[in-house]
Design an enzyme around this catalytic site. Structure first.
Site, short mmCIF file in Angstrom:
data_model
loop_
_atom_site.label_atom_id
_atom_site.label_comp_id
_atom_site.label_asym_id
_atom_site.label_seq_id
_atom_site.Cartn_x
_atom_site.Cartn_y
_atom_site.Cartn_z
N CYS A 240 13.05 -21.28 21.49
CA CYS A 240 14.34 -21.92 21.18
C CYS A 240 15.15 -20.97 20.32
CB CYS A 240 14.13 -23.29 20.53
SG CYS A 240 13.35 -23.26 18.90
N ASN B 120 13.24 -21.44 16.19
CA ASN B 120 11.76 -21.58 16.11
C ASN B 120 11.33 -22.43 14.91
OD1 ASN B 120 8.83 -19.41 15.83
ND2 ASN B 120 9.08 -21.24 17.05
N CYS C 75 12.53 -26.06 15.01
CA CYS C 75 12.66 -27.46 15.45
C CYS C 75 12.03 -27.69 16.83
CB CYS C 75 14.13 -27.90 15.48
SG CYS C 75 14.93 -27.89 13.86
N ARG C 76 12.72 -27.26 17.88
CA ARG C 76 12.29 -27.64 19.23
C ARG C 76 11.04 -26.91 19.72
NH1 ARG C 76 17.87 -26.38 21.87
NH2 ARG C 76 17.72 -24.85 20.19
N SER C 77 11.03 -25.57 19.59
CA SER C 77 9.87 -24.86 20.17
C SER C 77 8.57 -25.12 19.42
CB SER C 77 10.15 -23.37 20.37
OG SER C 77 10.43 -22.71 19.17
N ASP D 273 19.52 -29.80 20.79
CA ASP D 273 19.18 -29.24 19.48
C ASP D 273 19.30 -30.33 18.42
OD1 ASP D 273 18.96 -27.84 17.16
OD2 ASP D 273 20.43 -26.31 17.68
P1 4NP Z 1 15.73 -24.86 16.96
O1 4NP Z 1 16.87 -25.52 16.06
O2 4NP Z 1 16.41 -23.77 17.77
O3 4NP Z 1 15.27 -26.00 17.80
O4 4NP Z 1 14.68 -24.31 16.01
C1 4NP Z 1 17.72 -24.82 15.21
C2 4NP Z 1 17.25 -24.36 14.01
C3 4NP Z 1 18.10 -23.71 13.13
C4 4NP Z 1 19.43 -23.55 13.48
C5 4NP Z 1 19.90 -24.01 14.69
C6 4NP Z 1 19.04 -24.64 15.57
N1 4NP Z 1 20.30 -22.91 12.57
O5 4NP Z 1 21.53 -22.93 12.81
O6 4NP Z 1 19.84 -22.38 11.54
#
Ligand code: 4NP
Length: 157
Positions: free
Chosen positions: A13, A16, A18-20, A128
């Site tokens: 993702c 790294n 939240c989703r992955s 997200d």
């Molecule tokens: P992820 O979510 O891609 O599912 O880990 C996010 C984590 C952090 C951010 C955006 C999405 N950020 O903007 O820091």
């Protein structure tokens, strides 16, 4: 899954955190139940959270489903991932484009969207949840666990 190498799976993702990590947790859980021994990891396209544990809300959601992800550490995808893993599953379309952009000219990894595993959800991304609330993390878990179950079924089928 036409590759003759043992299957190894990377979930990808943006951050790294939240989703992955949730996809990794759901897949580890489903693979464990099925008795599958598969190399699995997750990574981000960005370098924003390298070394950090998953978002607390992601940790809480995984724990609700019996998986402790507090010791996972975020990392950024690297060129070696394209040889180390037979399959790289992007959580959304942006992640897939970014993945394709950093892919070495020659590699054997199969790149696709994670939700392509789920009949009826092909071509779609996992939303997200970073700027959302707990209900968004619940939705993330529902999506990634459906995909993890479908993937495990394919691997054992
Ligand atoms: P992820 O979510 O891609 O599912 O880990 C996010 C984590 C952090 C951010 C955006 C999405 N950020 O903007 O820091």
């Amino acid at each position: 899954m036409t590759d003759s190498r043992p299957v190894s799976v990377l979930f990808l993702c943006l951050g790294n955190i939240c989703r992955s990590p949730l996809a990794e947790a759901a897949f580890r859980s489903e693979a464990g139940i099925a008795g599958l021994d598969v190399l699995v990891d997750s990574a981000g396209t960005s370098n924003w959270h390298i070394g950090k544990a998953p978002d607390k809300r992601a940790q809480a959601e995984a724990l609700r489903h019996g998986v402790d992800i507090s010791r996972y550490a975020a990392r950024q995808a690297v060129p070696e991932d394209f040889t180390r893993f037979t399959h790289i599953f992007a959580l959304d379309g942006n992640n897939l484009s970014d993945l394709e952009a950093i892919a070495p000219n020659e590699h054997d990894a199969h790149l696709s969207l994670l939700m392509d595993m789920v009949p009826g959800r092909e071509g779609t991304g996992v939303n997200d949840p970073y700027y959302g609330g707990p209900e968004d993390f619940e939705e993330t878990w529902a999506d990634v666990s459906a995909a993890a179950q479908a993937l495990v079924r394919r691997l054992i089928g």
